[in-house]
Motif scaffolding. Structure first.
Motif, PDB file in Angstrom:
ATOM      1  N   ASN A 169       0.820  -1.224   0.000  1.00 54.75           N
ATOM      2  CA  ASN A 169       0.000   0.000   0.000  1.00 54.75           C
ATOM      3  C   ASN A 169       0.849   1.267   0.000  1.00 54.75           C
ATOM      4  OD1 ASN A 169      -2.332  -1.556   0.091  1.00 54.75           O
ATOM      5  ND2 ASN A 169      -2.298  -1.625   2.322  1.00 54.75           N
ATOM      6  N   GLY A 170       1.948   1.259  -0.719  1.00 53.16           N
ATOM      7  CA  GLY A 170       2.794   2.445  -0.810  1.00 53.16           C
ATOM      8  C   GLY A 170       3.677   2.686   0.394  1.00 53.16           C
ATOM      9  N   ALA A 171       3.701   1.782   1.357  1.00 51.78           N
ATOM     10  CA  ALA A 171       4.541   1.936   2.550  1.00 51.78           C
ATOM     11  C   ALA A 171       5.669   0.921   2.524  1.00 51.78           C
ATOM     12  CB  ALA A 171       3.708   1.744   3.808  1.00 51.78           C
ATOM     13  N   LYS A 172       6.823   1.338   3.036  1.00 49.41           N
ATOM     14  CA  LYS A 172       7.988   0.449   3.128  1.00 49.41           C
ATOM     15  C   LYS A 172       8.553   0.553   4.536  1.00 49.41           C
ATOM     16  CE  LYS A 172       9.124   1.024  -1.670  1.00 49.41           C
ATOM     17  NZ  LYS A 172       9.885   1.780  -2.616  1.00 49.41           N
ATOM     18  N   LEU A 173       8.927  -0.585   5.098  1.00 48.16           N
ATOM     19  CA  LEU A 173       9.529  -0.637   6.420  1.00 48.16           C
ATOM     20  C   LEU A 173      10.818  -1.428   6.328  1.00 48.16           C
ATOM     21  CD1 LEU A 173       9.122   0.050   9.472  1.00 48.16           C
ATOM     22  CD2 LEU A 173       8.103  -2.219   9.699  1.00 48.16           C
ATOM     23  N   LYS A 174      11.902  -0.868   6.866  1.00 49.91           N
ATOM     24  CA  LYS A 174      13.203  -1.532   6.893  1.00 49.91           C
ATOM     25  C   LYS A 174      13.629  -1.706   8.345  1.00 49.91           C
ATOM     26  CE  LYS A 174      14.768   0.355   2.519  1.00 49.91           C
ATOM     27  NZ  LYS A 174      15.787   1.147   1.834  1.00 49.91           N
ATOM     28  N   ALA A 175      14.361  -2.786   8.626  1.00 51.45           N
ATOM     29  CA  ALA A 175      14.788  -3.067   9.999  1.00 51.45           C
ATOM     30  C   ALA A 175      16.277  -3.384  10.057  1.00 51.45           C
ATOM     31  CB  ALA A 175      14.004  -4.240  10.570  1.00 51.45           C
ATOM     32  N   SER A 176      16.914  -2.889  11.123  1.00 48.68           N
ATOM     33  CA  SER A 176      18.306  -3.234  11.412  1.00 48.68           C
ATOM     34  C   SER A 176      18.457  -3.293  12.926  1.00 48.68           C
ATOM     35  CB  SER A 176      19.263  -2.195  10.807  1.00 48.68           C
ATOM     36  OG  SER A 176      19.017  -0.920  11.347  1.00 48.68           O
ATOM     37  N   MET A 177      19.549  -3.900  13.395  1.00 50.39           N
ATOM     38  CA  MET A 177      19.742  -4.034  14.830  1.00 50.39           C
ATOM     39  C   MET A 177      21.225  -3.956  15.187  1.00 50.39           C
ATOM     40  SD  MET A 177      18.294  -6.752  17.688  1.00 50.39           S
ATOM     41  CE  MET A 177      17.934  -7.977  16.518  1.00 50.39           C
ATOM     42  N   LEU A 178      21.515  -3.205  16.237  1.00 47.53           N
ATOM     43  CA  LEU A 178      22.834  -3.112  16.851  1.00 47.53           C
ATOM     44  C   LEU A 178      22.683  -3.741  18.219  1.00 47.53           C
ATOM     45  CD1 LEU A 178      25.735  -1.981  16.710  1.00 47.53           C
ATOM     46  CD2 LEU A 178      24.850   0.123  17.731  1.00 47.53           C
ATOM     47  N   SER A 179      23.405  -4.846  18.465  1.00 50.57           N
ATOM     48  CA  SER A 179      23.160  -5.593  19.708  1.00 50.57           C
ATOM     49  C   SER A 179      24.452  -6.148  20.300  1.00 50.57           C
ATOM     50  CB  SER A 179      22.185  -6.761  19.424  1.00 50.57           C
ATOM     51  OG  SER A 179      22.767  -7.688  18.532  1.00 50.57           O
ATOM     52  N   ALA A 180      24.336  -6.560  21.551  1.00 50.29           N
ATOM     53  CA  ALA A 180      25.428  -7.221  22.267  1.00 50.29           C
ATOM     54  C   ALA A 180      24.827  -8.411  22.998  1.00 50.29           C
ATOM     55  CB  ALA A 180      26.088  -6.268  23.252  1.00 50.29           C
ATOM     56  N   GLY A 181      25.640  -9.420  23.223  1.00 51.29           N
ATOM     57  CA  GLY A 181      25.109 -10.601  23.889  1.00 51.29           C
ATOM     58  C   GLY A 181      26.185 -11.581  24.278  1.00 51.29           C
ATOM     59  N   VAL A 182      25.719 -12.772  24.625  1.00 54.34           N
ATOM     60  CA  VAL A 182      26.595 -13.844  25.078  1.00 54.34           C
ATOM     61  C   VAL A 182      26.383 -15.059  24.183  1.00 54.34           C
ATOM     62  CG1 VAL A 182      27.133 -15.388  26.994  1.00 54.34           C
ATOM     63  CG2 VAL A 182      26.475 -13.025  27.446  1.00 54.34           C
ATOM     64  N   ARG A 183      27.485 -15.682  23.821  1.00 56.79           N
ATOM     65  CA  ARG A 183      27.460 -16.889  22.985  1.00 56.79           C
ATOM     66  C   ARG A 183      28.152 -18.015  23.759  1.00 56.79           C
ATOM     67  NH1 ARG A 183      30.339 -16.284  17.338  1.00 56.79           N
ATOM     68  NH2 ARG A 183      28.588 -14.853  17.020  1.00 56.79           N
ATOM     69  N   TYR A 184      27.532 -19.190  23.747  1.00 56.18           N
ATOM     70  CA  TYR A 184      28.121 -20.359  24.398  1.00 56.18           C
ATOM     71  C   TYR A 184      28.464 -21.386  23.336  1.00 56.18           C
ATOM     72  CZ  TYR A 184      28.967 -24.262  27.469  1.00 56.18           C
ATOM     73  OH  TYR A 184      29.561 -25.313  28.122  1.00 56.18           O
ATOM     74  N   GLN A 185      29.740 -21.773  23.257  1.00 57.26           N
ATOM     75  CA  GLN A 185      30.201 -22.753  22.268  1.00 57.26           C
ATOM     76  C   GLN A 185      30.428 -24.095  22.946  1.00 57.26           C
ATOM     77  OE1 GLN A 185      33.089 -21.340  19.532  1.00 57.26           O
ATOM     78  NE2 GLN A 185      33.843 -23.381  19.036  1.00 57.26           N
ATOM     79  N   PHE A 186      29.913 -25.140  22.308  1.00 55.17           N
ATOM     80  CA  PHE A 186      30.049 -26.504  22.852  1.00 55.17           C
ATOM     81  C   PHE A 186      31.355 -27.124  22.438  1.00 55.17           C
ATOM     82  CE2 PHE A 186      25.554 -25.621  22.301  1.00 55.17           C
ATOM     83  CZ  PHE A 186      25.081 -25.884  23.568  1.00 55.17           C
TER      84      PHE A 186
END
Length: 186
Positions: A169-186
């Motif tokens: 309907n003539g509208a456009k939405l774009k998304a981006s993210m700047l984030s921090a977190g924790v990752r666990y490696q097995f």
């Protein structure tokens, strides 16, 4: 959204034993600032919201891997000349990853892939109300860095662009993210 989050949690719980078997599998969770940009016939605006994501991945080698996850970008609300617009968007993604170790504690990484974005939109004004959902497939990319606390735990910071999440309907939405977190490696 609750159904999607439930599906991600159940899927991760079922996949966890499989990932634990592999030496280079990981799971992670991030939170940060998501940016939603609206443009077009419904008005234009940009809002920063709190976003989060949960993800899992597998490194085939020290430098290359694959990652899948779910991201939620929050809700965009905009009012303009008697019209109210509300858009809530989220994404499931699959991306190839490339990692470059800098030293034993730090590494930089990049990712590129495809995302299935889902946006729920509601527009109301002048006694009328429209609501609907749109699923949109788009390309996504990201860059980031990781600090390896020990062999299993890393702290990560990253920027990801999920492209167009809505185009109707003539509208456009774009998304981006700047984030921090924790990752666990097995």
């Amino acid at each position: 959204m609750k159904k999607q989050l439930f599906a991600v949690v159940v899927g991760a719980a079922l996949a966890l034993p499989m990932f634990a078997q592999a030496q280079s599998s990981y799971v992670g969770i991030n939170a940060g600032r998501s940016e939603l940009k609206l443009s077009g016939d419904l008005g234009s605006g940009k809002e920063d919201k709190t976003g989060y994501k949960a993800y899992a991945g597998y490194n085939f080698t020290q430098n290359f891997g694959l990652e899948a996850g779910y991201a939620n970008f929050g809700k965009l609300k905009d009012r303009d000349a008697g019209t109210a617009v509300s858009m809530e968007t989220s994404a499931f993604y699959l991306a190839g990853t490339a990692t470059m170790p800098i030293n034993p504690q730090f590494s930089a990484f990049a990712k590129a892939g495809v995302t299935q974005n889902r946006t729920k939109a509601t527009v109301s004004g002048f006694g009328l109300r429209f609501s609907g959902k749109e699923d949109k497939t788009a390309a996504m990319f990201g860059i980031g860095a990781a600090y390896h606390v020990n062999q299993n735990v890393s702290v990560v910071a990253e920027y990801e662009n999920f492209g167009k999440t809505y185009s109707e309907n003539g509208a456009k939405l774009k998304a981006s993210m700047l984030s921090a977190g924790v990752r666990y490696q097995f």
